[in-house]
Design an enzyme around this catalytic site. Structure first.
Site, PDB file in Angstrom:
ATOM      1  N   ARG A  90      58.030  51.825 -13.745  1.00 35.31           N
ATOM      2  CA  ARG A  90      57.594  50.453 -14.067  1.00 35.31           C
ATOM      3  C   ARG A  90      56.247  50.545 -14.779  1.00 35.31           C
ATOM      4  NH1 ARG A  90      58.203  45.890  -9.674  1.00 35.31           N
ATOM      5  NH2 ARG A  90      58.220  44.661 -11.595  1.00 35.31           N
ATOM      6  N   GLN A 202      60.448  36.050  -5.733  1.00 33.30           N
ATOM      7  CA  GLN A 202      59.681  36.780  -4.705  1.00 33.30           C
ATOM      8  C   GLN A 202      58.974  35.815  -3.753  1.00 33.30           C
ATOM      9  OE1 GLN A 202      59.709  37.582  -7.958  1.00 33.30           O
ATOM     10  NE2 GLN A 202      59.275  39.743  -8.308  1.00 33.30           N
ATOM     11  N   ASP A 243      48.691  43.027 -10.847  1.00 37.39           N
ATOM     12  CA  ASP A 243      49.265  44.360 -11.041  1.00 37.39           C
ATOM     13  C   ASP A 243      48.339  45.273 -11.830  1.00 37.39           C
ATOM     14  OD1 ASP A 243      51.679  42.478 -10.626  1.00 37.39           O
ATOM     15  OD2 ASP A 243      52.375  44.508 -10.206  1.00 37.39           O
ATOM     16  N   ASN A 253      49.545  39.553 -13.848  1.00 36.33           N
ATOM     17  CA  ASN A 253      50.277  39.321 -12.599  1.00 36.33           C
ATOM     18  C   ASN A 253      51.633  38.717 -12.963  1.00 36.33           C
ATOM     19  OD1 ASN A 253      50.366  39.387  -9.695  1.00 36.33           O
ATOM     20  ND2 ASN A 253      50.241  37.172  -9.704  1.00 36.33           N
TER      21      ASN A 253
HETATM   22  O1  MRU Z   1      57.574  42.463  -9.950  1.00 32.51           O
HETATM   23  P1  MRU Z   1      56.841  42.586  -8.645  1.00 32.51           P
HETATM   24  O2  MRU Z   1      57.520  41.881  -7.517  1.00 32.51           O
HETATM   25  O3  MRU Z   1      56.510  44.022  -8.321  1.00 32.51           O
HETATM   26  O4  MRU Z   1      55.472  41.834  -8.908  1.00 32.51           O
HETATM   27  C1  MRU Z   1      54.503  41.793  -7.891  1.00 32.51           C
HETATM   28  C2  MRU Z   1      53.330  40.973  -8.258  1.00 32.51           C
HETATM   29  O5  MRU Z   1      53.229  40.434  -9.327  1.00 32.51           O
HETATM   30  C3  MRU Z   1      52.220  40.928  -7.251  1.00 32.51           C
HETATM   31  O6  MRU Z   1      51.534  39.709  -7.355  1.00 32.51           O
HETATM   32  C4  MRU Z   1      51.242  42.072  -7.533  1.00 32.51           C
HETATM   33  O7  MRU Z   1      51.914  43.295  -7.566  1.00 32.51           O
HETATM   34  C5  MRU Z   1      50.174  42.128  -6.524  1.00 32.51           C
HETATM   35  S1  MRU Z   1      50.778  42.784  -4.992  1.00 32.51           S
HETATM   36  C6  MRU Z   1      49.515  42.837  -3.900  1.00 32.51           C
END
Ligand code: MRU
Length: 362
Positions: A90, A202, A243, A253
Site C-alpha cells: 500500500r 470503516q 496516513d 487521510n
Molecule cells: O484505508 P485504511 O482503512 O487503511 O485508512 C485508514 C485511515 O485513513 C486512518 O485514518 C489512518 O490510517 C490513521 S490510523 C490511526
C-alpha cells in the site's frame, strides 16, 4: 482496548511463539474472526486486502511479515525480497516504510543465525512503542476534550471522526480515539459522530463497532452529514487520523477528510489530526507529493452486509459498466488543520510547529 469486556489487540504472536494472529477486519462488525499469518506473502496479502489496515497497524504487520520471512530463510536475499514485497502493498501510509526500514536496520548487521530472534524482538518493540505513543497522544488530546467540556458543563462534548483511527488501526488506544477513550474513562461526557466513510465503510463497520464494544456513546452519520451538523452547532471538535503527514503539516487521510476540514473551517469548528511521529514523512514538504492509493472499482460498485437471516452477502449498487475512479485518500492542507496531536504534545500544523517538537528529525 476491550471486546466483550476482555482486553484485545488487533495483532499478536500466537502461543506457538512464531505465527502471527490478526483480527480479520474485513469481517467486522458481523464476525469477529482471527486469522493466522505464517508467511511473508500472507502478511503482504493481509495488508493489500485490508484484513489489517490503518497506518500504524500496517507498519506492525509488515514488521511481523519480515519475522515470518526470516523464519523461512534468514539470508540477505530473502530479507531484501521480503522488504520489497511488503513495501509494494500500500503506497500512502508511510508507517509501512518506517517499519520496514526499522526491521532492516535491526537485521542487516546481525549474523544469519541471530536474525529470527532479532526480528521478533524488534517487531515486538515496534508494537509496544506504538501502544505507548498512542497512550501519550491520548493524554495530550484529552486536554482538548476537557477544555470543550468546561465550555458546556453537564453537556456531552461532540467529537466528529472520519474513517477508523481507533485501536483497530493501531496496536492499542488508536490515535484519534485515544483522547476519546481517556475522556470516557475519566467520566467526561463525550459523544462521537462517526462518519460512515464510503466506500469501505470503516466508520460504520469498525469505529462504530470498537466504540460500542468499549461503551463510548456514538452515532453513525452519512458521510455528507458532517457539514450540516457543524452548521447547527452539533460538533465541538473534529478529530481524525492520518496516513502520512509532511514536514510542513499537510495531512493525507481517508478520502473525505478534506471536505470535513473545509466544513470545519467554514463553521469555526477546531479540526485536529492525531498522529504518531512515525506517520511524519520528513522528506516531504508538499502534501500533493504524497502518493495516493488507487483501489479497485468493486469497492464502489459493490457493498457487503449481513442479511436479516445472518448471511453475509455482497451486492452491486451501480450499473455493471459504469466507469469508476476510487482514490483512497485525500490531502488536507496544513492551513485547515488547527493542530497536530503527537506523542510529544500538540504542534501547530507547520514546519516550525513540528520542528519545535521533533528538533532531532527536522
Ligand atoms: O484505508 P485504511 O482503512 O487503511 O485508512 C485508514 C485511515 O485513513 C486512518 O485514518 C489512518 O490510517 C490513521 S490510523 C490511526
Amino acid at each position: 482496548m476491550k471486546v466483550g469486556g476482555e482486553a484485545q489487540r488487533p495483532i499478536w504472536v500466537n502461543p506457538d511463539g512464531w505465527s502471527v494472529g490478526i483480527i480479520d477486519q474485513t469481517r467486522l462488525p458481523h464476525r469477529y474472526e482471527a486469522v493466522t499469518l505464517r508467511t511473508v506473502e500472507e502478511a503482504a496479502r493481509a495488508i493489500e486486502n485490508m484484513l489489517v489496515r490503518g497506518a500504524p497497524l500496517i507498519g506492525a504487520t509488515a514488521a511481523y511479515g519480515v519475522c515470518l520471512a526470516m523464519r523461512m530463510d534468514p539470508s540477505d536475499v530473502a530479507l531484501g525480497h521480503a522488504c520489497d514485497r511488503l513495501l509494494g502493498t500500500r503506497p500512502t501510509a508511510v508507517n509501512l516504510r518506517w517499519a520496514v526500514e526499522e526491521m532492516l536496520g535491526a537485521l542487516y548487521t546481525q549474523p544469519r543465525g541471530q536474525r529470527i530472534e532479532a526480528a521478533y524482538a524488534r517487531a515486538a518493540e515496534i508494537c509496544e512503542a506504538d501502544v505507548e505513543i498512542c497512550r501519550s497522544i491520548g493524554v495530550h488530546g484529552l486536554k482538548l476534550i476537557e477544555e470543550a467540556a468546561a465550555r458546556k458543563p453537564g453537556e456531552p462534548v461532540n467529537v466528529l471522526t472520519h474513517c477508523n483511527a481507533g485501536w483497530l488501526a493501531c496496536v492499542d488506544w488508536g490515535t484519534a480515539t485515544a483522547p476519546i477513550y481517556m475522556a470516557h474513562e475519566a467520566g467526561i461526557p463525550v459523544h462521537v459522530w462517526v462518519d460512515e466513510t464510503r466506500p469501505r465503510n470503516q466508520g460504520a463497520a469498525l469505529t462504530a463497532w470498537e466504540l460500542g464494544q468499549h461503551g463510548v456513546p456514538h452515532t453513525l452519520i452519512a458521510d455528507n452529514a458532517g457539514g450540516h451538523l457543524m452548521q447547527h452547532g452539533l460538533v465541538d471538535l473534529c478529530l481524525v487520523g492520518t496516513d502520512r503527514t509532511t514536514a510542513t503539516g499537510d495531512v493525507a487521510n481517508k478520502i473525505g477528510t478534506y471536505l470535513k476540514a473545509l466544513a470545519a473551517r467554514d463553521n469555526g469548528v477546531p479540526f485536529y489530526v492525531a498522529l504518531p511521529s512515525t506517520t511524519i514523512d520528513w522528506t516531504l514538504a508538499d502534501g500533493f507529493a504524497i502518493p495516493i492509493e488507487q483501489r479497485g472499482a468493486h469497492e464502489l460498485s459493490q457493498i457487503t452486509g449481513r442479511t436479516k437471516w445472518g448471511e453475509i452477502v455482497t451486492v452491486s449498487i451501480a450499473p455493471g459498466d459504469t466507469p469508476i475512479r476510487n482514490d483512497a485518500f485525500d490531502v488536507t492542507p496544513a492551513r485547515l488543520v488547527t493542530g497536530l496531536i503527537t506523542e510529544r504534545g500538540i504542534a501547530a500544523a507547520s514546519r516550525e510547529g513540528l520542528a519545535a517538537l521533533f528538533p532531532e528529525k527536522a
